[in-house]
Design a protein around this motif. Structure first.
Motif, short mmCIF file in Angstrom:
data_model
loop_
_atom_site.label_atom_id
_atom_site.label_comp_id
_atom_site.label_asym_id
_atom_site.label_seq_id
_atom_site.Cartn_x
_atom_site.Cartn_y
_atom_site.Cartn_z
N GLY A 328 0.79 -1.23 0.00
CA GLY A 328 0.00 0.00 0.00
C GLY A 328 0.82 1.27 0.00
O GLY A 328 0.33 2.33 0.36
N GLN A 329 2.08 1.18 -0.44
CA GLN A 329 2.97 2.35 -0.43
C GLN A 329 3.03 3.07 -1.78
O GLN A 329 3.78 4.03 -1.91
CB GLN A 329 4.40 1.92 -0.06
N SER A 330 2.26 2.62 -2.75
CA SER A 330 2.39 3.19 -4.11
C SER A 330 2.04 4.67 -4.15
O SER A 330 2.71 5.46 -4.83
CB SER A 330 1.53 2.41 -5.09
N GLU A 331 1.02 5.07 -3.40
CA GLU A 331 0.64 6.49 -3.41
C GLU A 331 1.74 7.36 -2.82
O GLU A 331 2.06 8.44 -3.34
CB GLU A 331 -0.67 6.69 -2.63
#
Length: 348
Positions: A328-331
């Protein structure tokens, strides 16, 4: 695993590590000049030899920017037989500009792509008409001072001993990771062992305060040169000859094997320039596959190096890949990348 023969070279490893350390300190104290620029100059690099996914990362960044910034891509053009500064054109071949720059230009035809072994000279040319420059494989090129550094590590490389060349596979010391703004651990397995993850994180944080991200390779639908996609159902009935000239073809083979009827593999060294004998070997191996439903699958990078006449002769398909940031670190990652290229707005 490090072989016995490579351990015999350990005295040379100590010498190499000392030279690398001393060179870095000369740059740190300013005894060797490092040139900076007024525009954002973002570099992608690695400390170890072998593939860490710099080209997929370059493409990922270009997709993040989505033409919002007038950015030029600069590469050394590894494997080309030309010298000096050259613009990359879609019509070029790999011997003129290198396979990876050609791949990027063909996938992003509106993005200016250049090759030059002298990065400082090249950026001076590019800054005249572009707001930012994105360089691949430039972490050790310290004559150029980047405004932002993205450092890639192959997941497996951080689980074993980190030893410089020639005993190990690292061309720089792990402590140099302190110069990075972002670290991306690439080629992570789908099911990451939490213990291994903690080991990697602890190991890196001893040397750097950079934000650490984790990524893996996503395989995209197989297609031919015209962009026509082969379905999973069609693929399952195929006998496939995989042809690779990359540092580590194992993940690609593991992906293909359960999806095809039968898999054969011909492996060449990374950035290999295909000779007439190589092409004949591929052709003969393909002909000997006793099946009415057969195809050749190669990587995007290898496809750039195959002669056009050979591509027209045989059913050669491409297995594209993309980087995917995990957990969930893409943003957060995309936001940091955009910020790295935003400085130009304040001066225009």
């Amino acid at each position: 695993m490090i072989t016995f023969v490579r351990w015999l070279l350990f005295p040379f490893t100590l010498l190499y590590a000392s030279i690398v350390w001393f060179r870095n300190r000369l740059f740190d104290v300013g005894w060797i000049k490092s040139t900076s620029f007024d525009i954002p100059v973002v570099i992608i690099g690695n400390l170890a030899v072998g593939g860490t996914g710099k080209s997929p990362m370059t493409e990922y960044i270009l997709r993040i920017l989505n033409n919002a910034v007038s950015v030029a891509v600069l590469s050394r053009g590894y494997g080309r037989k030309t010298k000096g500064f050259r613009w990359v054109k879609v019509s070029n071949n790999a011997t003129e500009v290198g396979d990876e720059p050609l791949q990027i230009k063909r996938k992003f035809p509106d993005t200016p792509v250049a090759v030059c072994e002298d990065r400082v000279f090249a950026v001076k040319q590019l800054e005249k008409n572009h707001h930012a420059v994105l360089l691949d494989d430039a972490f050790q090129h310290r004559a150029l001072r980047p405004s932002y550094s993205i450092l890639l590590f192959d997941y497996q490389s951080l689980l074993g001993p980190i030893i410089p060349l020639p005993t190990g596979n690292f061309r720089d010391l792990l402590k140099e990771s302190r110069r990075a703004d972002i670290i991306v651990v690439t080629k992570c397995p789908n099911n990451i062992d939490p213990t291994s993850l903690l080991h990697i994180k602890t190991r890196l944080e001893k040397h750097t305060a950079a934000t650490i991200f984790y990524a893996n390779i996503t395989y995209m639908p197989i297609r031919n040169g015209a962009g026509e996609i082969i379905s999973a159902d069609q693929l399952s009935k195929m006998d496939v000859l995989a042809v690779t000239g990359i540092a580590n073809p194992s993940p690609m083979l593991r992906f293909l094997e359960p999806k095809v009827r039968q898999l054969k593999h011909i492996s060449f060294p990374d950035h290999h320039s295909f000779s007439t004998a190589d092409l004949q070997r591929i052709d003969q191996t393909f002909v000997q596959i006793d099946s009415e439903h057969k195809m050749i699958v190669t990587t995007e990078k290898d496809y750039q190096r195959l002669p056009e006449s050979f591509l027209k002769k045989l059913p050669i398909y491409i297995l594209p890949i993309e980087q995917r940031v995990l957990f969930g670190q893409s943003e957060q990652f995309e936001q940091l990348i955009k910020q790295a290229f935003e400085r130009y707005r304040s001066v225009n």
